[in-house]
Design a protein around this motif. Structure first.
Motif, mmCIF file in Angstrom:
data_model
loop_
_atom_site.group_PDB
_atom_site.id
_atom_site.type_symbol
_atom_site.label_atom_id
_atom_site.label_comp_id
_atom_site.label_asym_id
_atom_site.label_seq_id
_atom_site.Cartn_x
_atom_site.Cartn_y
_atom_site.Cartn_z
ATOM 1 N N ALA A 45 0.829 -1.212 0.000
ATOM 2 C CA ALA A 45 0.000 0.000 0.000
ATOM 3 C C ALA A 45 0.863 1.262 0.000
ATOM 4 O O ALA A 45 0.563 2.230 -0.708
ATOM 5 C CB ALA A 45 -0.944 -0.006 1.192
ATOM 6 N N THR A 46 1.938 1.250 0.767
ATOM 7 C CA THR A 46 2.842 2.400 0.818
ATOM 8 C C THR A 46 3.529 2.595 -0.531
ATOM 9 O O THR A 46 3.692 3.726 -0.998
ATOM 10 C CB THR A 46 3.881 2.233 1.937
ATOM 11 N N ALA A 47 3.919 1.517 -1.169
ATOM 12 C CA ALA A 47 4.544 1.614 -2.490
ATOM 13 C C ALA A 47 3.560 2.197 -3.504
ATOM 14 O O ALA A 47 3.925 3.053 -4.316
ATOM 15 C CB ALA A 47 5.030 0.239 -2.949
ATOM 16 N N ILE A 48 2.314 1.768 -3.460
ATOM 17 C CA ILE A 48 1.300 2.288 -4.394
ATOM 18 C C ILE A 48 1.044 3.764 -4.130
ATOM 19 O O ILE A 48 0.966 4.566 -5.069
ATOM 20 C CB ILE A 48 0.006 1.463 -4.309
ATOM 21 N N ARG A 49 0.926 4.156 -2.869
ATOM 22 C CA ARG A 49 0.724 5.584 -2.558
ATOM 23 C C ARG A 49 1.897 6.417 -3.059
ATOM 24 O O ARG A 49 1.712 7.516 -3.596
ATOM 25 C CB ARG A 49 0.537 5.771 -1.056
ATOM 26 N N THR A 50 3.105 5.892 -2.917
ATOM 27 C CA THR A 50 4.282 6.610 -3.413
ATOM 28 C C THR A 50 4.226 6.741 -4.931
ATOM 29 O O THR A 50 4.534 7.803 -5.480
ATOM 30 C CB THR A 50 5.572 5.886 -2.975
ATOM 31 N N TYR A 51 3.824 5.667 -5.618
ATOM 32 C CA TYR A 51 3.681 5.735 -7.073
ATOM 33 C C TYR A 51 2.674 6.802 -7.464
ATOM 34 O O TYR A 51 2.932 7.617 -8.347
ATOM 35 C CB TYR A 51 3.273 4.377 -7.640
ATOM 36 N N TYR A 52 1.505 6.811 -6.819
ATOM 37 C CA TYR A 52 0.481 7.816 -7.144
ATOM 38 C C TYR A 52 1.038 9.224 -6.977
ATOM 39 O O TYR A 52 0.818 10.092 -7.810
ATOM 40 C CB TYR A 52 -0.733 7.639 -6.234
ATOM 41 N N ARG A 53 1.768 9.453 -5.876
ATOM 42 C CA ARG A 53 2.357 10.773 -5.637
ATOM 43 C C ARG A 53 3.381 11.122 -6.712
ATOM 44 O O ARG A 53 3.326 12.196 -7.313
ATOM 45 C CB ARG A 53 3.015 10.807 -4.251
ATOM 46 N N ASP A 54 4.311 10.215 -6.982
ATOM 47 C CA ASP A 54 5.379 10.485 -7.950
ATOM 48 C C ASP A 54 4.852 10.645 -9.375
ATOM 49 O O ASP A 54 5.388 11.435 -10.151
ATOM 50 C CB ASP A 54 6.422 9.370 -7.923
ATOM 51 N N ALA A 55 3.827 9.876 -9.731
ATOM 52 C CA ALA A 55 3.258 9.951 -11.082
ATOM 53 C C ALA A 55 2.202 11.046 -11.188
ATOM 54 O O ALA A 55 1.606 11.228 -12.245
ATOM 55 C CB ALA A 55 2.665 8.598 -11.468
ATOM 56 N N LYS A 56 1.965 11.741 -10.071
ATOM 57 C CA LYS A 56 0.973 12.819 -10.023
ATOM 58 C C LYS A 56 -0.426 12.319 -10.396
ATOM 59 O O LYS A 56 -1.134 12.931 -11.188
ATOM 60 C CB LYS A 56 1.402 14.000 -10.882
ATOM 61 N N LEU A 57 -0.784 11.180 -9.814
ATOM 62 C CA LEU A 57 -2.100 10.589 -10.025
ATOM 63 C C LEU A 57 -2.941 10.758 -8.765
ATOM 64 O O LEU A 57 -2.407 10.886 -7.671
ATOM 65 C CB LEU A 57 -1.975 9.087 -10.308
ATOM 66 N N THR A 58 -4.241 10.723 -8.944
ATOM 67 C CA THR A 58 -5.173 10.685 -7.822
ATOM 68 C C THR A 58 -6.110 9.508 -8.062
ATOM 69 O O THR A 58 -6.136 8.935 -9.154
ATOM 70 C CB THR A 58 -5.998 11.977 -7.730
ATOM 71 N N MET A 59 -6.866 9.157 -7.065
ATOM 72 C CA MET A 59 -7.825 8.066 -7.242
ATOM 73 C C MET A 59 -8.791 8.379 -8.375
ATOM 74 O O MET A 59 -9.237 7.495 -9.081
ATOM 75 C CB MET A 59 -8.602 7.810 -5.946
ATOM 76 N N ILE A 60 -9.115 9.636 -8.575
ATOM 77 C CA ILE A 60 -10.056 10.001 -9.631
ATOM 78 C C ILE A 60 -9.483 9.676 -11.013
ATOM 79 O O ILE A 60 -10.221 9.413 -11.949
ATOM 80 C CB ILE A 60 -10.477 11.491 -9.513
ATOM 81 N N ASP A 61 -8.163 9.630 -11.147
ATOM 82 C CA ASP A 61 -7.544 9.277 -12.421
ATOM 83 C C ASP A 61 -7.847 7.831 -12.815
ATOM 84 O O ASP A 61 -7.799 7.473 -13.989
ATOM 85 C CB ASP A 61 -6.026 9.465 -12.388
ATOM 86 N N LEU A 62 -8.129 6.994 -11.829
ATOM 87 C CA LEU A 62 -8.417 5.590 -12.102
ATOM 88 C C LEU A 62 -9.895 5.261 -11.873
ATOM 89 O O LEU A 62 -10.286 4.110 -11.884
ATOM 90 C CB LEU A 62 -7.551 4.679 -11.229
ATOM 91 N N TRP A 63 -10.707 6.286 -11.685
ATOM 92 C CA TRP A 63 -12.122 6.094 -11.400
ATOM 93 C C TRP A 63 -12.888 5.760 -12.677
ATOM 94 O O TRP A 63 -12.668 6.346 -13.716
ATOM 95 C CB TRP A 63 -12.712 7.354 -10.786
ATOM 96 N N MET A 64 -13.809 4.827 -12.580
ATOM 97 C CA MET A 64 -14.675 4.515 -13.711
ATOM 98 C C MET A 64 -16.070 4.958 -13.367
ATOM 99 O O MET A 64 -16.635 4.555 -12.346
ATOM 100 C CB MET A 64 -14.684 3.006 -13.993
ATOM 101 N N ASP A 65 -16.652 5.832 -14.172
ATOM 102 C CA ASP A 65 -18.028 6.247 -13.951
ATOM 103 C C ASP A 65 -18.943 5.058 -14.163
ATOM 104 O O ASP A 65 -18.835 4.347 -15.152
ATOM 105 C CB ASP A 65 -18.424 7.355 -14.937
#
Length: 69
Positions: A45-65
């Motif tokens: 989980a910590t590795a994934i959070r770090t990836y999201y931060r470094d890649a400038k992603l948010t959960m909304i970037d992976l959200w499917m309507d």
């Protein structure tokens, strides 16, 4: 047989030494590829959070309507 998907998805390759992450949209190549040493993180989980931060992603970037009817 290839699978189609509507929203971006997180790709992960977790090995003994490195964890690799990327994001992919259906029909497109993976993007925002990052590689991290597994020993750097206490858990996945910590590795994934770090990836999201470094890649400038948010959960909304992976959200499917959800589909509407």
């Amino acid at each position: 047989m290839p699978t189609s998907f509507d929203s971006p998805r997180l790709l992960a390759d977790i090995g003994g030494t490195y964890a690799r992450f990327a994001v992919q949209q259906s029909g497109e190549p993976a993007r925002k590829l990052r590689r991290y040493r597994c020993a750097t993180f206490p858990d996945l989980a910590t590795a994934i959070r770090t990836y999201y931060r470094d890649a400038k992603l948010t959960m909304i970037d992976l959200w499917m309507d959800p589909p509407t009817t």
